[in-house]
Design an enzyme around this catalytic site. Structure first.
Site, PDB file in Angstrom:
ATOM      1  N   GLU A 189      -5.388  -9.104   2.240  1.00 49.69           N
ATOM      2  CA  GLU A 189      -4.800  -9.001   3.581  1.00 49.69           C
ATOM      3  C   GLU A 189      -5.123 -10.202   4.473  1.00 49.69           C
ATOM      4  O   GLU A 189      -4.315 -10.574   5.336  1.00 49.69           O
ATOM      5  CB  GLU A 189      -5.245  -7.699   4.249  1.00 49.69           C
ATOM      6  N   GLY A 227     -12.997 -20.729  14.600  1.00 49.99           N
ATOM      7  CA  GLY A 227     -14.233 -21.021  13.885  1.00 49.99           C
ATOM      8  C   GLY A 227     -14.439 -20.139  12.674  1.00 49.99           C
ATOM      9  O   GLY A 227     -15.386 -20.332  11.915  1.00 49.99           O
ATOM     10  N   GLU A 266       2.897   2.331   3.100  1.00 49.66           N
ATOM     11  CA  GLU A 266       3.917   1.393   3.572  1.00 49.66           C
ATOM     12  C   GLU A 266       5.165   1.392   2.677  1.00 49.66           C
ATOM     13  O   GLU A 266       6.181   0.808   3.041  1.00 49.66           O
ATOM     14  CB  GLU A 266       3.373  -0.046   3.632  1.00 49.66           C
ATOM     15  N   GLY A 291       0.845  -1.188   0.000  1.00 48.45           N
ATOM     16  CA  GLY A 291       0.000   0.000   0.000  1.00 48.45           C
ATOM     17  C   GLY A 291       0.877   1.233   0.000  1.00 48.45           C
ATOM     18  O   GLY A 291       2.063   1.175   0.348  1.00 48.45           O
ATOM     19  N   SER A 292       0.321   2.369  -0.361  1.00 49.09           N
ATOM     20  CA  SER A 292       1.131   3.581  -0.513  1.00 49.09           C
ATOM     21  C   SER A 292       1.754   4.032   0.803  1.00 49.09           C
ATOM     22  O   SER A 292       2.902   4.505   0.830  1.00 49.09           O
ATOM     23  CB  SER A 292       0.275   4.704  -1.102  1.00 49.09           C
ATOM     24  N   HIS A 310      -1.822  -2.489   4.862  1.00 46.80           N
ATOM     25  CA  HIS A 310      -2.201  -1.118   4.534  1.00 46.80           C
ATOM     26  C   HIS A 310      -3.015  -0.561   5.698  1.00 46.80           C
ATOM     27  O   HIS A 310      -3.547  -1.323   6.513  1.00 46.80           O
ATOM     28  CB  HIS A 310      -3.005  -1.114   3.239  1.00 46.80           C
ATOM     29  N   HIS A 370     -20.035 -24.864  22.393  1.00 46.98           N
ATOM     30  CA  HIS A 370     -20.527 -24.253  21.162  1.00 46.98           C
ATOM     31  C   HIS A 370     -22.013 -23.932  21.238  1.00 46.98           C
ATOM     32  O   HIS A 370     -22.478 -23.007  20.600  1.00 46.98           O
ATOM     33  CB  HIS A 370     -20.246 -25.186  19.976  1.00 46.98           C
TER      34      HIS A 370
END
Length: 535
Positions: free
Chosen positions: A60, A409, A41, A38-39, A83, A290
């Protein structure tokens, strides 16, 4: 004592933030960067050093999943670069999984330049440190550019300290060329030995009981305590169950004392543990549920103990006693006690009948065949939730460090995690066992597998549906014949998808052909997709 290194601001002449960070990462043996560019980074990667590698993920979530698999398989923190706000948002599903997996990740994200942050600029993250919470252990945007190296040093230690997990550092784009000081090594212990008095009580209860049971979880394998748990079970003739939703294999599933897998339901757990007078949960919560349940949490008359490295897990144990500390050290201390009086061996677990070939292939037959052709040392990375109970019967895991799945999960972990595991364990064969629905959350991982030419066989079980949801629907009042909206997945072609990203593939529906197809794929030493059509 396990230790990690860093810290302490040096007094050397000033270097840039980039120089200091690269030097720090090199000292920490973190030379792989899992990232999507990304710009905000880009300045981090100018003059990228030759001894580092940039592992590209096409989304990502794939980036974080790859880093998770890599960190788990290597036992060391991995570096993620995302990013700013949008990229972190895309990554949140697998960041949640990394948190639940207790995976040590140093997650960095770009931020807009400090000079324009007051003007709410494009691509800024308004509350960067709050965005990934609560699923990071620590989060910071350093107040000054010069503080970035020290923030990353602290982030490393926090990530590696048990219970391990991801941390987050937001770094403004204009920080990288600012002056800073190098960060020199120090050592920080990452493991805590359990309290001897508490272990004495647990050990005494084990020695005195008639019929003990162990419930093992992911932290046994994570802490390197596999062999110790086997020795402790053999010493006490304890039956060994796997905790509900465990994300690692922590006991050989072909062992004489192996008793099977506990379901994530209170009443069924109590029924499975009936007859045992001391129950010891090792590296697992006691217990993960669960669905709603009622009644006692353990059988009547049974005493419950828990050995865990996570004090937050110890805090909510519903009954019994908890001992907090590193699993490997705690097991070693229990084994150092005098051997107890020998007790009778419990009856072995009944063998499962073999699955027969049928015109429309069953999942049981597919996994039975995979078990026959794979080597026991091959690493299985699984994300096929509806097939997991069948896998547990027909694809036994018998060696430490050879099974990974998601503890959360959430879907989208398995495919990229297989890539990360293969990068961390070069030369070892990895099998990505993925459901058709699960695979579509991070199918871009096939590109990364092909890019690095990794020896991964992606076995995709295609039943053209989200089977786990259809099978779970009756719990919430659906009749067995009621349609469950949005759960049919007709028309997906995984061979074509794989080919489009550089992976060869084969579709197989005939049970008579499956063994040869899997054998060839596993022998190829290249990434391959095997799409298995199952009932």
């Amino acid at each position: 004592m396990n230790t990690s290194t860093t810290h302490g601001a040096g007094v050397q002449s000033a270097v840039t933030v980039r120089d200091a960070v690269i030097d720090l990462l090199r000292r920490l043996r973190i030379t792989s960067v899992f990232a999507n560019p990304g710009s905000t980074e880009l300045p981090m990667f100018r003059d990228f050093p030759d001894d580092f590698r940039y592992v590209l993920g096409l989304q990502e979530a794939v980036v974080v999943g790859m880093a998770d698999g890599y960190a788990q398989a290597s036992g060391h923190a991995a570096l993620v670069n995302l990013h700013s706000a949008a990229g972190v948002g895309n990554a949140m599903g697998n960041l949640f999984t990394a948190y639940k997996n207790q995976t040590p990740l140093i997650v960095t994200a770009g931020q807009q330049a400090r000079s324009i942050l007051p003007f709410d600029p494009f691509l800024s993250s308004n509350e960067a440190t709050e965005l990934p919470k609560p699923y990071v252990k620590w989060s910071i945007e350093p107040s000054r550019a010069a503080d970035v190296p020290l923030a990353l040093a602290r982030a490393y230690h926090v990530a590696m300290q048990e219970p391990r997990g991801p941390v987050f550092v937001s770094i403004p784009v204009d920080d990288w060329d600012q002056p800073a000081h190098s960060v020199e090594p120090t050592q920080v212990s990452t493991e805590v030995r359990p309290d001897p008095h508490a272990l004495q009580q647990l050990g005494a209860a084990l020695d005195a009981c008639r019929r003990p049971a162990f419930v093992v979880g992911a932290s046994v394998d994570r802490a390197g305590a596999w062999e110790g748990v086997v020795a402790l079970a053999e010493r006490h003739h304890a039956r060994v169950f796997v905790a509900p939703m465990s994300a690692r294999c922590s006991f050989p599933e072909n062992h004489r004392l192996f008793a099977g897998f506990l379901p994530a339901m209170r009443e069924k757990i109590v029924a499975a543990l009936a007859g045992h007078d001391v129950i010891v949960a090792l590296g697992a919560p006691a217990f993960t549920y669960h669905v709603e349940g009622c009644g006692p949490h353990v059988p009547e008359g049974a005493a419950l103990f828990q050995l865990t490295e996570d004090p937050s897990v110890a805090a909510w144990i519903p009954t019994g006693s908890s001992v907090v500390g590193n699993l490997r050290l705690g097991i070693a201390d229990l084994l150092a006690r005098p051997a107890p009086t020998s007790r009778e061996l419990p009856l072995p677990r009944a063998a499962r009948p073999r699955a027969a070939p049928t015109p429309l292939m069953s999942v049981a037959f597919a996994l039975q065949t995979l078990a026959e052709v794979r080597d026991a040392a091959d690493i299985v990375v699984e994300e096929a939730p509806s097939s997991r109970p069948v896998m547990q019967d027909y694809l036994p895991i018998t060696k430490t460090g050879t099974f990974y799945t998601m503890a959360s999960g959430g879907l989208g972990y398995g495919m990229p995690a297989a890539v990360g595991v293969a990068l961390a364990r070069p030369g070892e064969r990895v099998i990505g066992l993925i459901g058709d629905g699960s695979s579509m959350y991070s199918i871009q991982a096939l590109y990364s597998a092909a890019r690095w030419n990794l020896p991964i066989t992606f076995v995709i079980l295609n039943n053209s549906r989200y089977a786990a949801l259809q099978e779970f629907a009756p719990v919430f009042g659906f009749a067995k014949t009621d349609p469950v909206q949005g759960t049919d997945l007709p028309g997906l072609d995984f061979v074509a998808l794989g080919a489009g990203m550089g992976c060869k593939g084969t579709r197989v529906a005939d049970p008579a052909l499956l063994k040869n197809v899997l054998t060839a794929a596993l022998a190829s030493r290249e990434p391959a997709v095997v799409e298995v059509i199952v009932a």
